[in-house]
Each structure stands twice: as C-alpha cells, then as structure tokens.
Design an enzyme around this catalytic site. Structure first.
Site, PDB file in Angstrom:
ATOM      1  N   GLY A  10      -8.969   5.677  -2.194  1.00 44.85           N
ATOM      2  CA  GLY A  10      -7.752   6.087  -1.493  1.00 44.85           C
ATOM      3  C   GLY A  10      -7.855   7.516  -0.979  1.00 44.85           C
ATOM      4  O   GLY A  10      -6.893   8.288  -1.069  1.00 44.85           O
ATOM      5  N   SER A  12      -8.328   8.822   2.086  1.00 37.69           N
ATOM      6  CA  SER A  12      -8.093   9.146   3.491  1.00 37.69           C
ATOM      7  C   SER A  12      -6.949  10.128   3.696  1.00 37.69           C
ATOM      8  O   SER A  12      -6.766  10.646   4.810  1.00 37.69           O
ATOM      9  CB  SER A  12      -7.823   7.870   4.293  1.00 37.69           C
ATOM     10  OG  SER A  12      -6.675   7.203   3.802  1.00 37.69           O
ATOM     11  N   GLY A  14      -3.602  12.637   1.353  1.00 38.19           N
ATOM     12  CA  GLY A  14      -2.858  12.942   0.138  1.00 38.19           C
ATOM     13  C   GLY A  14      -3.718  13.316  -1.065  1.00 38.19           C
ATOM     14  O   GLY A  14      -4.676  14.093  -0.962  1.00 38.19           O
ATOM     15  N   ASP A  54     -12.287  -1.220   0.627  1.00 37.21           N
ATOM     16  CA  ASP A  54     -11.021  -1.912   0.433  1.00 37.21           C
ATOM     17  C   ASP A  54     -11.022  -2.401  -1.011  1.00 37.21           C
ATOM     18  O   ASP A  54     -11.779  -3.302  -1.371  1.00 37.21           O
ATOM     19  CB  ASP A  54     -10.901  -3.093   1.400  1.00 37.21           C
ATOM     20  CG  ASP A  54      -9.597  -3.862   1.241  1.00 37.21           C
ATOM     21  OD1 ASP A  54      -8.862  -3.617   0.262  1.00 37.21           O
ATOM     22  OD2 ASP A  54      -9.326  -4.740   2.081  1.00 37.21           O
ATOM     23  N   SER A 132      -2.020   7.173 -12.193  1.00 35.70           N
ATOM     24  CA  SER A 132      -0.821   6.363 -12.358  1.00 35.70           C
ATOM     25  C   SER A 132       0.336   7.094 -11.678  1.00 35.70           C
ATOM     26  O   SER A 132       0.261   7.414 -10.490  1.00 35.70           O
ATOM     27  CB  SER A 132      -0.564   6.117 -13.849  1.00 35.70           C
ATOM     28  OG  SER A 132       0.629   5.398 -14.046  1.00 35.70           O
ATOM     29  N   TYR A 146       6.597  -1.986  -8.144  1.00 33.44           N
ATOM     30  CA  TYR A 146       5.800  -0.767  -8.243  1.00 33.44           C
ATOM     31  C   TYR A 146       5.672  -0.315  -9.695  1.00 33.44           C
ATOM     32  O   TYR A 146       4.558  -0.082 -10.191  1.00 33.44           O
ATOM     33  CB  TYR A 146       6.414   0.347  -7.400  1.00 33.44           C
ATOM     34  CG  TYR A 146       5.735   1.675  -7.600  1.00 33.44           C
ATOM     35  CD1 TYR A 146       4.443   1.898  -7.135  1.00 33.44           C
ATOM     36  CD2 TYR A 146       6.382   2.707  -8.281  1.00 33.44           C
ATOM     37  CE1 TYR A 146       3.806   3.112  -7.329  1.00 33.44           C
ATOM     38  CE2 TYR A 146       5.753   3.925  -8.483  1.00 33.44           C
ATOM     39  CZ  TYR A 146       4.468   4.122  -8.008  1.00 33.44           C
ATOM     40  OH  TYR A 146       3.839   5.323  -8.219  1.00 33.44           O
ATOM     41  N   SER A 149       3.518  -2.500 -11.814  1.00 33.46           N
ATOM     42  CA  SER A 149       2.077  -2.308 -11.613  1.00 33.46           C
ATOM     43  C   SER A 149       1.578  -1.068 -12.342  1.00 33.46           C
ATOM     44  O   SER A 149       0.480  -1.075 -12.919  1.00 33.46           O
ATOM     45  CB  SER A 149       1.756  -2.222 -10.112  1.00 33.46           C
ATOM     46  OG  SER A 149       2.213  -1.011  -9.541  1.00 33.46           O
ATOM     47  N   LYS A 150       2.368  -0.009 -12.339  1.00 34.58           N
ATOM     48  CA  LYS A 150       1.937   1.218 -13.005  1.00 34.58           C
ATOM     49  C   LYS A 150       2.022   1.080 -14.533  1.00 34.58           C
ATOM     50  O   LYS A 150       1.163   1.606 -15.257  1.00 34.58           O
ATOM     51  CB  LYS A 150       2.775   2.406 -12.526  1.00 34.58           C
ATOM     52  CG  LYS A 150       2.513   2.787 -11.074  1.00 34.58           C
ATOM     53  CD  LYS A 150       1.049   3.174 -10.841  1.00 34.58           C
ATOM     54  CE  LYS A 150       0.798   3.677  -9.437  1.00 34.58           C
ATOM     55  NZ  LYS A 150      -0.623   4.032  -9.214  1.00 34.58           N
TER      56      LYS A 150
END
Length: 273
Positions: A10, A12, A14, A54, A132, A146, A149-150
């Site tokens: 991840g 790309s 932030g 991905d 997380s 959300y 999932s965390k």
C-alpha cells in the site's frame, strides 16, 4: 553485515509511501508495492524499488515476494499497510463488498505473511509489522465491516506472535489514530453511496461529514508521524507488541478501556455526528 531488506505494501500514498521513505532513511533496501505503480514514480526516483502488487491476487503477491528473494536473497521486514475502510449500515453493504473488505485488510496481509514466513524462518530472523488502527480496538457508527476486519487482523497477529517467536520472527501491531490521507475521504464517500438514502440517511450523512471536517480531520497527524513509529518498531532490539501513534489514538483507547460499553457508544456516536 548484510543489508536488510523491507517490503511495504500500500505504498502509493499516505502511510505506506512515508514508511518506504523512512525505512530507506534507516538504511534498508526498500521494495514498495501497490496496484498502481505509476503513483510510486516519486519513490522510484528516490531509489526505492517499486513493484506491482495487488494483495488480493495470489499470483501478484507470490511474484512480488519471489522477485525480492531472487534479487536480495532475504526479506527482513514486511510492513502490511495496504487497506481501506468500507463504511455503511450492515444491511446496506453487499456481502461481496464485505468480503472484499476482509480480502484486502485481512486475507491480503495473511497471504503475504504466508509467503515471507519461510524466508524469515530460514534466516532465523524477521519482523512483520501489521498496520491496524485504533479501529482494531474501538468501534464507530457504520464501520462494522471495517472494524471487524481490523479486530480480525489484531487477533491473528496475537497468535502469529506466539507461533513465530521460536523462529526469531517478531510480529508487531501498529495502531494509528487520525491520519492525513485519502482514507477518510474514500470511506466517507462510500458511506454516502451505501447508506445516504433510506432509514439511515440522516445519521450516515452526519457521520460522513464528521469524517472529513472538524477536529478529527483538521488535527490529523501527518503520515510521517506514523512512519517514524513504524521505523522505531522495525529497529527496536526488542519491539513492543503494539505501538499506538497519531492524533487522538491514546485518548480514545483510554476511553474505550475505562468506560462501560454503552457509555463509550454514546460518546463515540456524539463525536461522530
């Protein structure tokens, strides 16, 4: 002494982008992975290796790890940062979207852990950082998928920490609070699209507004703050099991631990519109 190698997912934008830069500053050979390689041109220009990755695609993940192993012969750090927030009332969110939320936030991370673990076991060393959220311990309106999932990622991290310790592999959870990124805007827009009409419309609209305006949004930490915490967790001789970082993270976790559940429900609902 061998140069240490890190993979950041991840990457790309932030937190992921900032973490790739921070680990490079700390002397790591950094591989930055994301679906859109074009968005990592700035990292590539700074000498960071970029990979099309991905996390929901088995072959993409396998190829990324194989490339690093072939080029470097080792993987010392995995930073599982890829993720997003799917917000909406449970009855409004399709099961296919709920499954996608878990596929990115949970199964994507576990897929990469399964791939790097044999490499780290052979080395008898390694560090897995699962990014997380304070959302792995608290709950907010319309965030069932959300937060679910965390919570799952944190539970699996607890078990992995025990299982992998005999092989010299540390598993660490990082729990960011409010952070400047695309995350909140994307989550708010998804909430409006999913529950902005019908019985939840008023509450959903207010909540979406609170995600993109007001103190939580305006005072959000720069991603570099989270990246420095990740850097500390990577380089610590004996890392903590969890690192809490960023705006509002410690106060909200303290509230969750000291308040009765219905009391916390009321406070979090009011603060989120």
């Amino acid at each position: 002494m061998a140069v240490k190698v890190a993979l950041v997912t991840g990457a790309s934008a932030g937190i992921g982008e900032a973490t790739a830069l921070e680990l490079q500053r700390l002397g790591y050979v950094v591989y930055a992975g994301a679906r859109r390689v074009d968005r990592m041109a700035g990292l590539r220009d700074k000498g960071i290796r970029t990979l099309a990755l991905d996390v929901t695609d088995e072959e993409s993940a396998r190829q990324a790890v194989a490339t690093i192993e072939a080029e470097q012969g080792r993987i010392d750090v995995l930073v599982n940062n890829a993720g997003y927030g799917s917000y909406g009332a449970v009855e409004d969110v399709t099961l296919s979207e709920g499954q996608r939320q878990f596929d990115v936030n949970v199964f994507g991370a576990i897929r990469l852990i399964q791939l790097v673990t044999p490499v780290m076991r052979r080395q008898r060393s390694g560090r897995i950082i699962n990014v997380s959220s304070v959302g792995g311990e608290i709950h907010t309106p319309f965030g069932a998928w959300y937060h679910g999932s965390k919570f799952a990622l944190e539970g699996m991290s607890n078990v992995l920490r025990i299982d992998l310790a005999p092989f010299g592999i540390d598993v660490v959870v990082v729990q960011p609070g409010s952070t400047k990124s695309e995350w909140s805007g994307i989550a708010a827009e998804h909430l409006r699209e999913t529950s902005g009409r019908g019985p939840y419309a008023r509450a959903a609209t207010n909540h979406a507004k609170a995600m993109t305006t007001g103190p939580l949004h305006d005072n959000a930490s720069d991603p570099s703050v989270i990246a420095k915490t990740i850097g500390a967790s990577v380089t610590a001789r004996r890392p903590r099991t969890r690192y809490v970082t960023g705006y509002y993270a410690r106060p909200v976790l303290t509230l969750r631990r000291v308040l009765p559940e219905r009391g916390f429900d009321r406070i979090i609902s009011r603060s989120m519109g």
